[in-house]
Write a protein that holds these residues in place. Structure first.
Motif, short mmCIF file in Angstrom:
data_model
loop_
_atom_site.label_atom_id
_atom_site.label_comp_id
_atom_site.label_asym_id
_atom_site.label_seq_id
_atom_site.Cartn_x
_atom_site.Cartn_y
_atom_site.Cartn_z
N GLY A 1 -8.33 10.65 -0.45
CA GLY A 1 -9.20 10.88 -1.60
C GLY A 1 -9.60 12.32 -1.81
N VAL A 2 -10.65 12.49 -2.58
CA VAL A 2 -11.01 13.81 -3.10
C VAL A 2 -11.31 14.82 -1.99
N LEU A 3 -11.80 14.36 -0.86
CA LEU A 3 -12.13 15.26 0.24
C LEU A 3 -11.04 15.30 1.31
N ILE A 4 -9.85 14.88 0.96
CA ILE A 4 -8.75 14.84 1.93
C ILE A 4 -8.63 16.18 2.66
N ARG B 1 -10.18 23.14 5.05
CA ARG B 1 -9.56 21.83 4.93
C ARG B 1 -8.15 21.93 5.50
N LEU C 1 4.33 5.82 -0.45
CA LEU C 1 3.81 6.95 -1.23
C LEU C 1 4.81 7.36 -2.31
N LEU D 1 -4.43 20.31 5.67
CA LEU D 1 -3.54 19.42 4.90
C LEU D 1 -2.08 19.66 5.26
N THR E 1 4.58 9.17 -12.16
CA THR E 1 5.33 10.16 -12.94
C THR E 1 6.29 9.46 -13.90
N GLY F 1 -1.55 16.17 -4.48
CA GLY F 1 -1.55 14.87 -5.14
C GLY F 1 -1.53 14.93 -6.65
N GLU F 2 -1.70 16.11 -7.23
CA GLU F 2 -1.80 16.27 -8.68
C GLU F 2 -0.41 16.24 -9.33
N PRO F 3 -0.19 15.40 -10.32
CA PRO F 3 1.09 15.42 -11.04
C PRO F 3 1.37 16.82 -11.61
N LEU G 1 2.89 17.23 1.78
CA LEU G 1 3.25 15.83 1.49
C LEU G 1 4.70 15.69 1.07
N PRO H 1 8.35 15.91 -13.49
CA PRO H 1 7.07 15.88 -12.79
C PRO H 1 7.17 15.20 -11.43
N PHE I 1 -0.28 11.26 -16.21
CA PHE I 1 -0.52 12.42 -15.36
C PHE I 1 -1.98 12.60 -14.97
N PRO J 1 -4.01 10.55 -12.76
CA PRO J 1 -4.48 10.35 -11.38
C PRO J 1 -3.83 11.31 -10.40
N ARG J 2 -4.56 11.64 -9.36
CA ARG J 2 -3.93 12.27 -8.21
C ARG J 2 -3.48 11.17 -7.25
N VAL J 3 -2.33 11.37 -6.65
CA VAL J 3 -1.72 10.36 -5.78
C VAL J 3 -1.72 10.89 -4.35
N LEU J 4 -2.39 10.19 -3.47
CA LEU J 4 -2.52 10.68 -2.09
C LEU J 4 -2.32 9.55 -1.10
N PRO J 5 -1.79 9.89 0.07
CA PRO J 5 -1.64 8.89 1.13
C PRO J 5 -2.91 8.83 1.98
N ILE K 1 4.21 7.55 -6.34
CA ILE K 1 4.46 8.79 -7.09
C ILE K 1 5.43 8.49 -8.24
#
Lengths: 235, 235
Positions: free
Chosen positions: A17-20, B219, A203, B221, A211, B21-23, B224, B11, A216, A218-222, A207
């Motif tokens: 999520g947002v704080l990944i 952070r 994942l 990371l 796509t 995670g952003e397209p 990915l 994309p 475009f 949402p952000r897609v994260l594992p 994605i």
């Protein structure tokens, strides 16, 4: 007053999520008003595990977070179970007085005044594959409780095409909420090593869905912690 | 005017850093003023690959981004090589007129007025393991060029303990820049499948370094795209 706590652990990084990637100590509350079919934290949900939960005062909870973090302020994530069925206001007050930041992760079924004291609120409405029904009136009450307060985002777990279509529809109803999607994890047995290739494929599938749809937003994260530690607890 | 372009693709999702995670559609510029020992994009750096680069007008570049994205605004990431050795102002102007957002990733060795037109600027000063020397005066000029403009963050790749100590020192000099660390990837041959377990272990190593030091600012990371696609190009 006391709270039911399934586990307190860290510092590690936030895995989703947002704080990944953010260094975080987790307070995992015991107890939940949901029974998601694919729940990855039954030890914090099911009453069968209740004997493993600790009944702690806010001061005792805070002492443990402070000890784990060496007294150095960082982000504390309150998760569960559903932490919103309990009152974390006193814990947040203790931590904020020492410069700690707070995030909370909840499905959005119960609104709490203390949401306004958070730095980040992650609302994770559960998709059809969970077998749960979302009460959108409660979800909206959660949103209303954050007015002028924390960064608020929405995170939706996606197991299948039905979940994906549902997420698109939900997204249209909440166009101003930043949206994070993550692939569902069907491998939840802490005793069985996670198949990294399969996790990476899930994942990739999500994605491609996003796509491929030209969607475009949402952000897609594992779940990074699953990639690193599998379903081991306490990391 | 024309620009040297190594590849335009997407994309897909942004695989690393603040926009993870952003397209995104990527414009990878050809050419670089650095020769990092572990460069993962030599095809966009080394003049030996120059015959593979296309010489394109801003209009031609923009037409390709628009085609790939189906005309739907999303984030466009300008990377390289070092995109700052060329003038991307006209490309950004074309895209912004259609509602696209722009990020740029550069080591910070060359400042450009068009940095102020970006939504996100990622400055990635190269650590000792790269074999490069950072010119901090140029880095500061990059920062100065973003005043009042984009979200600006710092990302540092960490291969070893020396890099880690260097990152801590750099962090102290730039306390207001959000900081992202990522483990270095020594597996850069696009023909050899990435060892996912090893990649996960490198992330775990870096998480342990950060949390073990009680250093809760950065952070942490992974890349990915490497976890999902290995070192395959164009994803």
């Amino acid at each position: 007053m006391t709270l039911r706590i399934a586990e307190i652990f860290g510092p590690t990084i936030q895995g989703e999520g947002v704080l990944i990637g953010e260094p975080t100590v987790f307070i995992r509350a015991g107890g939940c008003d949901y029974r998601c079919l694919w729940c990855d934290s039954p030890h914090a949900v099911d009453s069968a595990f209740r004997h493993e939960w600790r009944v702690m005062t806010p001061a005792a909870i805070w002492a443990e977070v402070r000890r784990l973090s060496g007294g150095r302020p960082l982000t504390v994530s309150i998760s569960g179970g559903n932490p919103a069925i309990q009152d974390f206001a006193p814990v947040i007050a203790l931590g904020k007085a020492e410069g700690y930041r707070f995030a909370c992760e909840t499905q959005g079924s119960v609104a709490r005044p203390w949401f306004a004291d958070l730095d980040t609120l992650v609302l994770s409405p559960k998709p059809p594959s969970s077998g749960q029904d979302v009460d959108w009136r409660s979800f909206d009450a959660c949103l209303a409780s954050t007015e002028g307060g924390p960064q608020t985002v929405m995170k939706i777990v996606i197991f299948d095409d039905t979940d994906f279509a549902w997420a698109r529809s939900v997204s249209e109803h909440y166009p101003r909420l930043p949206l994070f999607l993550q692939p569902g994890n069907p491998e939840v047995d802490p005793e069985v090593p996670v198949d990294l290739r399969a996790a990476a494929s899930r994942l990739e599938w999500l994605i491609d869905k996003v796509t491929g749809a030209g969607w475009f937003r949402p952000r897609v994260l594992p779940q990074l912690h699953v990639l690193v530690w599998g379903n081991k607890r306490g990391v």
